[in-house]
Design a protein around this motif. Structure first.
Motif, PDB file in Angstrom:
ATOM      1  N   ALA A  25     -21.655  50.187 -14.121  1.00  0.00           N
ATOM      2  CA  ALA A  25     -21.263  51.582 -13.917  1.00  0.00           C
ATOM      3  C   ALA A  25     -20.280  52.056 -14.988  1.00  0.00           C
ATOM      4  O   ALA A  25     -20.405  53.165 -15.517  1.00  0.00           O
ATOM      5  CB  ALA A  25     -20.649  51.746 -12.524  1.00  0.00           C
ATOM      6  N   VAL A  26     -19.307  51.205 -15.316  1.00  0.00           N
ATOM      7  CA  VAL A  26     -18.332  51.549 -16.351  1.00  0.00           C
ATOM      8  C   VAL A  26     -19.025  51.694 -17.704  1.00  0.00           C
ATOM      9  O   VAL A  26     -18.780  52.654 -18.454  1.00  0.00           O
ATOM     10  CB  VAL A  26     -17.225  50.477 -16.435  1.00  0.00           C
ATOM     11  N   LEU A  27     -19.912  50.746 -18.015  1.00  0.00           N
ATOM     12  CA  LEU A  27     -20.628  50.775 -19.295  1.00  0.00           C
ATOM     13  C   LEU A  27     -21.465  52.043 -19.437  1.00  0.00           C
ATOM     14  O   LEU A  27     -21.363  52.757 -20.449  1.00  0.00           O
ATOM     15  CB  LEU A  27     -21.520  49.544 -19.408  1.00  0.00           C
ATOM     16  N   ILE A  28     -22.289  52.337 -18.433  1.00  0.00           N
ATOM     17  CA  ILE A  28     -23.160  53.519 -18.490  1.00  0.00           C
ATOM     18  C   ILE A  28     -22.343  54.796 -18.477  1.00  0.00           C
ATOM     19  O   ILE A  28     -22.623  55.742 -19.229  1.00  0.00           O
ATOM     20  CB  ILE A  28     -24.162  53.497 -17.316  1.00  0.00           C
ATOM     21  N   ILE A  30     -19.159  55.417 -19.449  1.00  0.00           N
ATOM     22  CA  ILE A  30     -18.452  55.686 -20.710  1.00  0.00           C
ATOM     23  C   ILE A  30     -19.436  55.980 -21.839  1.00  0.00           C
ATOM     24  O   ILE A  30     -19.206  56.882 -22.653  1.00  0.00           O
ATOM     25  CB  ILE A  30     -17.548  54.484 -21.069  1.00  0.00           C
ATOM     26  N   GLN A  31     -20.557  55.252 -21.876  1.00  0.00           N
ATOM     27  CA  GLN A  31     -21.528  55.481 -22.944  1.00  0.00           C
ATOM     28  C   GLN A  31     -22.184  56.852 -22.829  1.00  0.00           C
ATOM     29  O   GLN A  31     -22.276  57.589 -23.821  1.00  0.00           O
ATOM     30  CB  GLN A  31     -22.598  54.391 -22.912  1.00  0.00           C
ATOM     31  N   ASP A  32     -22.646  57.218 -21.632  1.00  0.00           N
ATOM     32  CA  ASP A  32     -23.405  58.462 -21.455  1.00  0.00           C
ATOM     33  C   ASP A  32     -22.533  59.713 -21.415  1.00  0.00           C
ATOM     34  O   ASP A  32     -22.986  60.796 -21.810  1.00  0.00           O
ATOM     35  CB  ASP A  32     -24.239  58.393 -20.169  1.00  0.00           C
ATOM     36  N   PHE A  33     -21.292  59.573 -20.957  1.00  0.00           N
ATOM     37  CA  PHE A  33     -20.467  60.763 -20.770  1.00  0.00           C
ATOM     38  C   PHE A  33     -19.297  60.872 -21.743  1.00  0.00           C
ATOM     39  O   PHE A  33     -18.646  61.915 -21.808  1.00  0.00           O
ATOM     40  CB  PHE A  33     -19.929  60.811 -19.329  1.00  0.00           C
ATOM     41  N   ILE A  34     -19.037  59.816 -22.501  1.00  0.00           N
ATOM     42  CA  ILE A  34     -17.902  59.871 -23.432  1.00  0.00           C
ATOM     43  C   ILE A  34     -18.330  59.524 -24.856  1.00  0.00           C
ATOM     44  O   ILE A  34     -18.356  60.397 -25.739  1.00  0.00           O
ATOM     45  CB  ILE A  34     -16.761  58.935 -22.967  1.00  0.00           C
ATOM     46  N   SER A  35     -18.648  58.250 -25.102  1.00  0.00           N
ATOM     47  CA  SER A  35     -18.870  57.809 -26.483  1.00  0.00           C
ATOM     48  C   SER A  35     -20.081  58.466 -27.124  1.00  0.00           C
ATOM     49  O   SER A  35     -20.014  58.939 -28.272  1.00  0.00           O
ATOM     50  CB  SER A  35     -19.009  56.278 -26.533  1.00  0.00           C
ATOM     51  N   LYS A  36     -21.206  58.509 -26.421  1.00  0.00           N
ATOM     52  CA  LYS A  36     -22.421  59.070 -27.014  1.00  0.00           C
ATOM     53  C   LYS A  36     -22.298  60.568 -27.294  1.00  0.00           C
ATOM     54  O   LYS A  36     -22.591  61.016 -28.420  1.00  0.00           O
ATOM     55  CB  LYS A  36     -23.632  58.779 -26.128  1.00  0.00           C
ATOM     56  N   PRO A  37     -21.862  61.391 -26.323  1.00  0.00           N
ATOM     57  CA  PRO A  37     -21.725  62.835 -26.615  1.00  0.00           C
ATOM     58  C   PRO A  37     -20.737  63.132 -27.738  1.00  0.00           C
ATOM     59  O   PRO A  37     -21.000  63.984 -28.593  1.00  0.00           O
ATOM     60  CB  PRO A  37     -21.234  63.414 -25.283  1.00  0.00           C
ATOM     61  N   ILE A  38     -19.602  62.421 -27.744  1.00  0.00           N
ATOM     62  CA  ILE A  38     -18.585  62.680 -28.769  1.00  0.00           C
ATOM     63  C   ILE A  38     -19.090  62.286 -30.153  1.00  0.00           C
ATOM     64  O   ILE A  38     -18.996  63.065 -31.116  1.00  0.00           O
ATOM     65  CB  ILE A  38     -17.284  61.914 -28.437  1.00  0.00           C
ATOM     66  N   LEU A  39     -19.630  61.089 -30.284  1.00  0.00           N
ATOM     67  CA  LEU A  39     -20.070  60.604 -31.592  1.00  0.00           C
ATOM     68  C   LEU A  39     -21.282  61.371 -32.113  1.00  0.00           C
ATOM     69  O   LEU A  39     -21.382  61.633 -33.319  1.00  0.00           O
ATOM     70  CB  LEU A  39     -20.389  59.112 -31.515  1.00  0.00           C
ATOM     71  N   GLN A  40     -22.179  61.769 -31.225  1.00  0.00           N
ATOM     72  CA  GLN A  40     -23.344  62.536 -31.662  1.00  0.00           C
ATOM     73  C   GLN A  40     -22.947  63.935 -32.111  1.00  0.00           C
ATOM     74  O   GLN A  40     -23.623  64.533 -32.956  1.00  0.00           O
ATOM     75  CB  GLN A  40     -24.382  62.606 -30.541  1.00  0.00           C
ATOM     76  N   SER A  41     -21.869  64.460 -31.570  1.00  0.00           N
ATOM     77  CA  SER A  41     -21.392  65.779 -31.999  1.00  0.00           C
ATOM     78  C   SER A  41     -20.625  65.705 -33.322  1.00  0.00           C
ATOM     79  O   SER A  41     -20.572  66.677 -34.074  1.00  0.00           O
ATOM     80  CB  SER A  41     -20.495  66.391 -30.922  1.00  0.00           C
ATOM     81  N   LEU A  42     -20.027  64.545 -33.604  1.00  0.00           N
ATOM     82  CA  LEU A  42     -19.241  64.382 -34.829  1.00  0.00           C
ATOM     83  C   LEU A  42     -20.056  63.859 -36.004  1.00  0.00           C
ATOM     84  O   LEU A  42     -19.740  64.139 -37.163  1.00  0.00           O
ATOM     85  CB  LEU A  42     -18.074  63.425 -34.572  1.00  0.00           C
ATOM     86  N   SER A  57     -19.815  50.055 -27.102  1.00  0.00           N
ATOM     87  CA  SER A  57     -20.234  49.578 -25.778  1.00  0.00           C
ATOM     88  C   SER A  57     -19.971  48.087 -25.612  1.00  0.00           C
ATOM     89  O   SER A  57     -19.708  47.620 -24.500  1.00  0.00           O
ATOM     90  CB  SER A  57     -21.728  49.869 -25.560  1.00  0.00           C
ATOM     91  N   VAL A  58     -20.037  47.338 -26.717  1.00  0.00           N
ATOM     92  CA  VAL A  58     -19.686  45.916 -26.680  1.00  0.00           C
ATOM     93  C   VAL A  58     -18.239  45.751 -26.230  1.00  0.00           C
ATOM     94  O   VAL A  58     -17.919  44.940 -25.352  1.00  0.00           O
ATOM     95  CB  VAL A  58     -19.890  45.268 -28.070  1.00  0.00           C
ATOM     96  N   VAL A  59     -17.351  46.562 -26.824  1.00  0.00           N
ATOM     97  CA  VAL A  59     -15.923  46.509 -26.479  1.00  0.00           C
ATOM     98  C   VAL A  59     -15.708  46.920 -25.024  1.00  0.00           C
ATOM     99  O   VAL A  59     -14.943  46.284 -24.291  1.00  0.00           O
ATOM    100  CB  VAL A  59     -15.109  47.430 -27.423  1.00  0.00           C
ATOM    101  N   VAL A  60     -16.397  47.969 -24.599  1.00  0.00           N
ATOM    102  CA  VAL A  60     -16.268  48.458 -23.226  1.00  0.00           C
ATOM    103  C   VAL A  60     -16.697  47.387 -22.227  1.00  0.00           C
ATOM    104  O   VAL A  60     -16.011  47.133 -21.227  1.00  0.00           O
ATOM    105  CB  VAL A  60     -17.101  49.741 -23.018  1.00  0.00           C
ATOM    106  N   THR A  63     -14.242  44.391 -22.165  1.00  0.00           N
ATOM    107  CA  THR A  63     -12.966  44.807 -21.581  1.00  0.00           C
ATOM    108  C   THR A  63     -13.072  44.995 -20.074  1.00  0.00           C
ATOM    109  O   THR A  63     -12.202  44.544 -19.310  1.00  0.00           O
ATOM    110  CB  THR A  63     -12.476  46.119 -22.225  1.00  0.00           C
ATOM    111  N   SER A  64     -14.135  45.671 -19.638  1.00  0.00           N
ATOM    112  CA  SER A  64     -14.302  45.914 -18.207  1.00  0.00           C
ATOM    113  C   SER A  64     -14.489  44.596 -17.454  1.00  0.00           C
ATOM    114  O   SER A  64     -13.927  44.408 -16.363  1.00  0.00           O
ATOM    115  CB  SER A  64     -15.486  46.850 -17.947  1.00  0.00           C
ATOM    116  N   TYR A  65     -15.266  43.672 -18.030  1.00  0.00           N
ATOM    117  CA  TYR A  65     -15.454  42.362 -17.394  1.00  0.00           C
ATOM    118  C   TYR A  65     -14.125  41.613 -17.311  1.00  0.00           C
ATOM    119  O   TYR A  65     -13.765  41.060 -16.257  1.00  0.00           O
ATOM    120  CB  TYR A  65     -16.468  41.523 -18.174  1.00  0.00           C
ATOM    121  N   TYR A  66     -13.403  41.593 -18.415  1.00  0.00           N
ATOM    122  CA  TYR A  66     -12.143  40.837 -18.480  1.00  0.00           C
ATOM    123  C   TYR A  66     -11.154  41.308 -17.417  1.00  0.00           C
ATOM    124  O   TYR A  66     -10.634  40.495 -16.632  1.00  0.00           O
ATOM    125  CB  TYR A  66     -11.525  40.990 -19.875  1.00  0.00           C
TER     126      TYR A  66
END
Length: 288
Positions: A25-28, A30-42, A57-60, A63-66
């Motif tokens: 849930a954390v991975l999807i 952050i990827q779908d609602f934060i990292s992907k929209p921001i980076l695709q716009s920039l 997403s590797v870092v996310v 980190t979330s697992y840890y």
């Protein structure tokens, strides 16, 4: 009530479900609602933005697992320890890549493989980063969560049998599946599980997984039955499917399966010799 709730919360199956569910849930999210929209716009270049998204997403995921299991199980997260990190990452990648390279060398010597052309270096952007995050997702979910908890609960051998079957189940729905590819998937799940048992960390099975998967598009083979994953070398496979592999890919070759079986045997032997095999627990402890 609190005692019962605590037992349910820390029951192995509960930990597996919550661990996979929360990390996914954390991975999807952050990827779908934060990292992907921001980076695709920039970034206008989709290959570059997708590459950054995948590595972020590797870092996310790590980190979330840890932090989840550090808080949940109140322990040191040794499976992500940096001990032998470089050795296991490079050694695992080289091992996975080398096994399939040896298969290619044998096919070439037999006249069953030919390089047609070089496709360029673009594969090292988004496609390779996708292989990285895909391999890491499978290793975190199947090895660090599912296999680790099962092994501690019911012992190494039963956990290996279960994880081999569960690991192969999603791959059964890939395109162009064969009987040999199912056997390959079962051995693949076993190999990664016993690598985890031997090292106690995810790095070796993850790197081996990545090297194995990367070798297939590198030499122009389909990857686990998928035909649209791109290639670095365009290769021509021509010979008996039993040896060259079916349309599923070169990992479907009896050569690949034989080498993988040898690898499983070696790591099982090393794990037994190093006293890493965990015994089956008593009926009473299984309920705890």
């Amino acid at each position: 009530m609190n005692k019962i709730l605590k037992k349910v919360l820390y029951f192995p199956i509960t930990k597996i479900v919550l661990g996979i569910g929360i990390c996914l849930a954390v991975l999807i999210g952050i990827q779908d609602f934060i990292s992907k929209p921001i980076l695709q716009s920039l970034i206008s270049s989709k290959p570059i933005s997708d590459t950054i998204v995948n590595y972020f997403s590797v870092v996310v995921l790590l980190t979330s697992y840890y932090f989840l299991f550090k808080f949940y199980e109140k322990r040191k997260i040794t499976e992500l320890s940096r001990k032998n990190l470089i050795l296991e990452l490079f050694g695992g990648f080289l091992l996975g890549f080398s096994i399939l390279s040896l298969v290619i060398l044998i096919l070439y010597a037999l006249g069953y493989y030919q390089v047609i052309s070089f496709s360029g270096f673009s594969y090292f952007l988004a496609p390779f980063s996708f292989l990285v995050i895909a391999a890491l997702i499978e290793e975190i979910f199947f090895r660090a969560i599912l296999y680790r908890i099962l092994e501690n609960w019911i012992g190494t051998y039963i956990a290996l049998a279960i994880i081999s079957v569960l690991f192969e189940l999603p791959h059964i729905f890939n395109d162009n599946v064969t009987i040999l590819s199912v056997l390959l998937g079962l051995l693949f799940g076993f190999a990664h599980g016993i690598m985890y048992t031997y090292t106690g960390r995810v790095w070796l099975p993850f790197a081996f997984h990545l090297g194995w998967n990367f070798a297939q598009p590198f030499y122009g083979s389909n990857l686990s039955g998928l035909e649209d994953i791109g290639a670095i070398l365009k290769g021509k496979f021509e010979g008996p499917e039993l040896i060259t592999g079916s349309i599923y890919g070169i990992e479907d070759s009896i050569l690949s399966i034989s080498f993988l079986f040898i690898l499983c045997t070696v790591f099982l032997y090393l794990s037994i010799k190093a006293n890493k095999i965990k015994p089956f627990q008593s009926k009473k402890s299984l309920l705890e």
